[in-house]
Design an enzyme around this catalytic site. Sequence first.
Site, PDB file in Angstrom:
ATOM      1  N   THR A  27      -2.249   4.684   5.115  1.00 32.88           N
ATOM      2  CA  THR A  27      -3.264   4.780   6.155  1.00 32.88           C
ATOM      3  C   THR A  27      -2.678   4.268   7.460  1.00 32.88           C
ATOM      4  O   THR A  27      -1.533   3.823   7.513  1.00 32.88           O
ATOM      5  CB  THR A  27      -4.548   4.011   5.753  1.00 32.88           C
ATOM      6  OG1 THR A  27      -5.574   4.297   6.693  1.00 32.88           O
ATOM      7  CG2 THR A  27      -4.310   2.519   5.679  1.00 32.88           C
ATOM      8  N   ALA A  60       0.174  -0.503   4.998  1.00 29.93           N
ATOM      9  CA  ALA A  60      -0.656  -1.046   6.072  1.00 29.93           C
ATOM     10  C   ALA A  60       0.206  -1.187   7.321  1.00 29.93           C
ATOM     11  O   ALA A  60       1.254  -1.836   7.284  1.00 29.93           O
ATOM     12  CB  ALA A  60      -1.226  -2.404   5.659  1.00 29.93           C
ATOM     13  N   ILE A  86       4.408  -2.987   4.181  1.00 33.46           N
ATOM     14  CA  ILE A  86       4.350  -3.097   5.639  1.00 33.46           C
ATOM     15  C   ILE A  86       4.900  -1.830   6.278  1.00 33.46           C
ATOM     16  O   ILE A  86       6.055  -1.457   6.067  1.00 33.46           O
ATOM     17  CB  ILE A  86       5.142  -4.315   6.147  1.00 33.46           C
ATOM     18  CG1 ILE A  86       4.727  -5.582   5.394  1.00 33.46           C
ATOM     19  CG2 ILE A  86       4.933  -4.498   7.648  1.00 33.46           C
ATOM     20  CD1 ILE A  86       3.260  -5.873   5.415  1.00 33.46           C
ATOM     21  N   LYS A  87       4.062  -1.190   7.067  1.00 27.29           N
ATOM     22  CA  LYS A  87       4.417   0.076   7.710  1.00 27.29           C
ATOM     23  C   LYS A  87       4.906  -0.209   9.129  1.00 27.29           C
ATOM     24  O   LYS A  87       4.182  -0.775   9.952  1.00 27.29           O
ATOM     25  CB  LYS A  87       3.191   0.988   7.730  1.00 27.29           C
ATOM     26  CG  LYS A  87       3.479   2.468   7.862  1.00 27.29           C
ATOM     27  CD  LYS A  87       2.175   3.239   7.639  1.00 27.29           C
ATOM     28  CE  LYS A  87       2.381   4.739   7.736  1.00 27.29           C
ATOM     29  NZ  LYS A  87       1.096   5.461   7.601  1.00 27.29           N
ATOM     30  N   LEU A  88       6.153   0.190   9.412  1.00 28.52           N
ATOM     31  CA  LEU A  88       6.818  -0.138  10.676  1.00 28.52           C
ATOM     32  C   LEU A  88       7.309   1.133  11.370  1.00 28.52           C
ATOM     33  O   LEU A  88       7.817   2.044  10.708  1.00 28.52           O
ATOM     34  CB  LEU A  88       8.032  -1.049  10.413  1.00 28.52           C
ATOM     35  CG  LEU A  88       7.758  -2.359   9.675  1.00 28.52           C
ATOM     36  CD1 LEU A  88       9.047  -2.882   9.050  1.00 28.52           C
ATOM     37  CD2 LEU A  88       7.158  -3.385  10.636  1.00 28.52           C
TER      38      LEU A  88
END
Length: 217
Positions: A27, A60, A86-88
């Site tokens: 998401t 996220a 962790i989305k970077l």
Amino acid sequence: MKFFIDTANIEQIKEAQALGILDGVTTNPSLMAKEGITGYDNIMNHYKTICDIVEGDVSAEVIAIDFDGMVREGEALAALHPQIVIKLPVIAEGIKACKYFSDKGVKTNVTLVFSAGQALLAAKAGATYVSPFLGRLDDVSTDGLALIEEIRLIYDNYAFETQILSASIRHTMHIIECAKIGSDVMTGPLSAIKGLLNHPLTDIGLAKFLEDYKKGN
């Protein structure tokens, strides 16, 4: 191939989970806003709700674009639940943050990837997932599937453990083509996933079976 659903909609996530084939969720802030979820506390609580529904990884996304901000946000997200990834963004600061989290054993998903070079850097930094956006490439008359093929070749050449998470999936054939190429994961809308079930001969055959059963009873 793993199946992720790309949404913040709880009912759709529950429906995909009920099918028994869901491996995770991706998401982002835009998808959160689409569901009317705004404000830090509401967003964080929504991530926890998603993690309570699914058994797999939940990506996220950080909002910060500086290293310190990414680390601060990423650590807060990772503390929410063990399933959080962790989305970077694939910018210099994002690659630095990816390396930081990878060294600490925190899962990462490097996103907004549009070139093989970006995917290579993400893998070098130890990313758990890399997210090439094939649908958005198709939108600008560029072959998104060709990018998946390039990344697959490079990763196989050097035995990178980073998983290719094909994102911006628009339709069912995108899923089929990604599976043929060797994408590790796909993420897309529920409609594209459910589209894999559809075939007119299945419908005709089932109707015939039911018709014949009724004749004999």
